[in-house]
Design a protein around this motif. Structure first.
Motif, short mmCIF file in Angstrom:
data_model
loop_
_atom_site.label_atom_id
_atom_site.label_comp_id
_atom_site.label_asym_id
_atom_site.label_seq_id
_atom_site.Cartn_x
_atom_site.Cartn_y
_atom_site.Cartn_z
N PHE A 1 -1.01 -9.75 12.27
CA PHE A 1 -1.63 -9.16 11.12
C PHE A 1 -0.21 -8.24 10.65
O PHE A 1 0.15 -7.31 11.22
N VAL A 2 -0.09 -8.68 9.26
CA VAL A 2 0.77 -7.79 8.51
C VAL A 2 -0.04 -6.88 7.37
O VAL A 2 -0.55 -7.76 6.27
N PHE A 3 -0.22 -5.60 7.47
CA PHE A 3 -1.18 -4.90 6.72
C PHE A 3 -0.49 -3.95 6.01
O PHE A 3 0.82 -3.27 6.24
N VAL A 4 -0.95 -3.77 4.51
CA VAL A 4 -0.31 -2.97 3.58
C VAL A 4 -1.20 -1.72 3.29
O VAL A 4 -2.21 -2.08 2.87
N THR A 5 -0.60 -0.67 3.35
CA THR A 5 -1.51 0.36 3.03
C THR A 5 -0.64 1.63 2.66
O THR A 5 0.36 1.92 2.99
N HIS A 6 -1.22 2.55 1.68
CA HIS A 6 -0.79 3.92 1.65
C HIS A 6 -1.24 4.99 2.35
O HIS A 6 -1.15 6.40 2.18
N GLY B 1 7.61 -0.32 -2.35
CA GLY B 1 8.17 -1.81 -1.84
C GLY B 1 7.59 -2.62 -0.95
O GLY B 1 7.90 -3.56 -0.74
N LYS B 2 6.57 -1.87 -0.47
CA LYS B 2 5.58 -2.63 0.66
C LYS B 2 5.04 -3.91 0.12
O LYS B 2 5.03 -4.89 0.83
N THR B 3 4.36 -3.92 -1.07
CA THR B 3 3.63 -5.05 -1.52
C THR B 3 4.84 -6.27 -1.99
O THR B 3 4.32 -7.47 -1.66
N THR B 4 6.00 -5.71 -2.40
CA THR B 4 6.74 -6.80 -2.63
C THR B 4 7.36 -7.46 -1.54
O THR B 4 7.50 -8.61 -1.45
N LEU B 5 7.51 -6.51 -0.42
CA LEU B 5 7.89 -7.25 0.73
C LEU B 5 7.04 -8.28 1.58
O LEU B 5 7.29 -9.39 1.77
N LEU B 6 5.66 -7.81 1.27
CA LEU B 6 4.54 -8.76 1.79
C LEU B 6 4.56 -10.05 0.85
O LEU B 6 4.38 -10.94 1.25
N ASN C 1 -1.42 -16.93 5.61
CA ASN C 1 -2.50 -16.82 4.93
C ASN C 1 -2.69 -15.10 4.19
O ASN C 1 -2.25 -14.43 5.00
N THR C 2 -3.12 -14.86 3.00
CA THR C 2 -3.10 -13.70 2.49
C THR C 2 -4.27 -13.21 2.03
O THR C 2 -5.31 -14.06 1.60
N VAL C 3 -4.79 -12.05 2.27
CA VAL C 3 -5.91 -11.39 1.82
C VAL C 3 -5.53 -10.39 0.95
O VAL C 3 -5.07 -9.49 1.24
N PHE C 4 -5.94 -10.65 -0.22
CA PHE C 4 -5.49 -9.68 -1.47
C PHE C 4 -6.51 -8.45 -1.84
O PHE C 4 -7.61 -8.52 -1.11
N VAL D 1 0.00 -16.07 11.01
CA VAL D 1 0.24 -14.71 10.35
C VAL D 1 -0.89 -14.54 8.99
O VAL D 1 -0.95 -15.30 8.33
N LEU D 2 -1.44 -13.26 9.16
CA LEU D 2 -2.43 -13.08 8.26
C LEU D 2 -1.76 -11.80 7.50
O LEU D 2 -1.57 -10.85 8.10
N LEU D 3 -1.62 -11.70 5.89
CA LEU D 3 -1.03 -10.84 5.45
C LEU D 3 -2.21 -10.22 4.68
O LEU D 3 -3.07 -10.85 3.98
#
Length: 345
Positions: free
Chosen positions: A188-193, A42-47, A79-82, A155-157
């Motif tokens: 910064f809000v960063f998504v990773t596994h 669910g981390k990317t969905t939350l982002l 803003n988002t960095v995909f 904020v940068l996602l």
């Protein structure tokens, strides 16, 4: 520290399957927050909900005191960095970065000043005329980050932006991202596994599983004080042993009683004891907490990964610089602060 983002009771279903289940999370100004978990947690969905690319089924998203659930992405100071950098292949580096500024109809002199400044920040000064399809993956990532930062978001996602890079470049970019975040002073809000990535870069780590936050805290807290078996096993290697909490600061396992630094359990409550591999030390039989037999040894460059079977049949994983041979009898030592006690289950 000022609260910048407040997510409250966020739920999201896809085709009848609950992907986010009542997630609540506060994010502070200038904080580096990492959403960590396996695929499908669910981390990317939350982002994407935070960025405005998805709308939650229930719950609220408050940004700097304003409810923004209905605002489109271009109206948010985010803003988002995909993961796939989504650069324009027909444009050079300068025009890729300046694209959003041109849409705002800023004067050319202002655009040039802003682009030049952000290129210096990401270490790409002199690359203005280079076409992005002539650049390495790491350089393309820097362009994507620069394009996001030039708009001066609060904020940068970042959605797994290091996933396509090789190991050496990933580690280099981890340091660069943290440095950039500290220099620009934004959230910064960063998504990773990747657990190591999360522990290396973050001020706060949010461990997720099946749409639910399992634990949040500093990297040190998450690593040293996991709240449950899932977190203990997901964040690095762990030895997890069944035990009994006899009383505050006293736990029994391996047929012995040991001092620990945990309290608040019921007398004689069944618990799980966590010992990290690097916290086990080879010692003499006289000093040993546990005696055992070496079952396997793997050389890992800076240490040996050694598997030791105790006399009671429990196998412990060690990370040690001491060389042993399969079949050796050795003693293992640990102190009270190396034991972490968790509730069972």
């Amino acid at each position: 520290m000022k609260k910048l983002i407040e997510l409250t009771g966020i739920t999201k279903d896809f085709d009848g399957q609950r992907v986010l289940d009542g997630v609540s999370l506060d994010i502070m100004e200038n904080e580096f927050v990492t959403l960590l978990g396996p695929s499908g947690c669910g981390k990317t969905t939350l982002l994407r909900i935070l960025g405005g690319f998805l709308e939650q089924d229930s719950g609220t998203v408050v940004f700097d005191g304003q409810e923004i659930s209905k605002l489109p992405p271009n109206k948010r100071e985010i803003n988002t960095v995909f993961q796939r950098y989504a650069l324009f292949p027909h444009l050079n580096v300068f025009d890729n970065i300046a694209f959003g500024l041109h849409l705002k109809k800023l004067p050319k002199a202002v655009i040039r000043e802003k682009v030049t400044g952000v290129l210096k920040l990401v270490g790409l000064s002199g690359f203005e005329k280079r076409h992005v399809n002539q650049m390495s993956g790491g350089q393309q990532q820097r362009v994507a980050i620069a394009r996001a930062l030039v708009n001066e978001p609060k904020v940068l996602l970042l959605d797994e932006p290091l996933g396509a890079l090789d190991l050496k470049l990933r580690k280099e970019m981890q340091r660069e991202l943290k440095k950039i975040q500290q220099e620009v002073g934004i959230t910064f809000v960063f998504v990773t596994h990747d657990q190591e990535e999360a522990l290396t870069m973050s001020d706060k780590v949010v461990v997720m599983r099946d749409g639910v936050i399992q634990q949040l805290g500093t990297p040190v807290d998450i690593y040293n004080e996991p709240k449950n078996r899932y977190v203990a096993e997901f964040i690095g290697e762990s030895n997890i042993v069944d035990g009994v909490m006899l009383r505050d600061y006293e736990v029994s396992f391996e047929g012995r009683t040991f001092e620990c630094e945990d309290a608040g359990f019921a007398p004689n409550e069944e618990v799980e004891v966590v010992i990290r591999p690097e916290d086990l030390e080879i010692t003499t039989p006289e000093r040993a907490c546990i005696m055992g037999t070496v079952r396997s040894v793997l050389f890992k460059g800076v240490h040996y990964e050694t598997m030791v079977e105790s006399d009671s049949g429990i196998v412990y994983n060690m990370a040690t610089t001491d060389r042993t041979e399969v079949g050796d009898r050795i003693g293992l030592w640990f102190g009270p602060d190396e034991l972490h006690i968790m509730k069972k289950g």
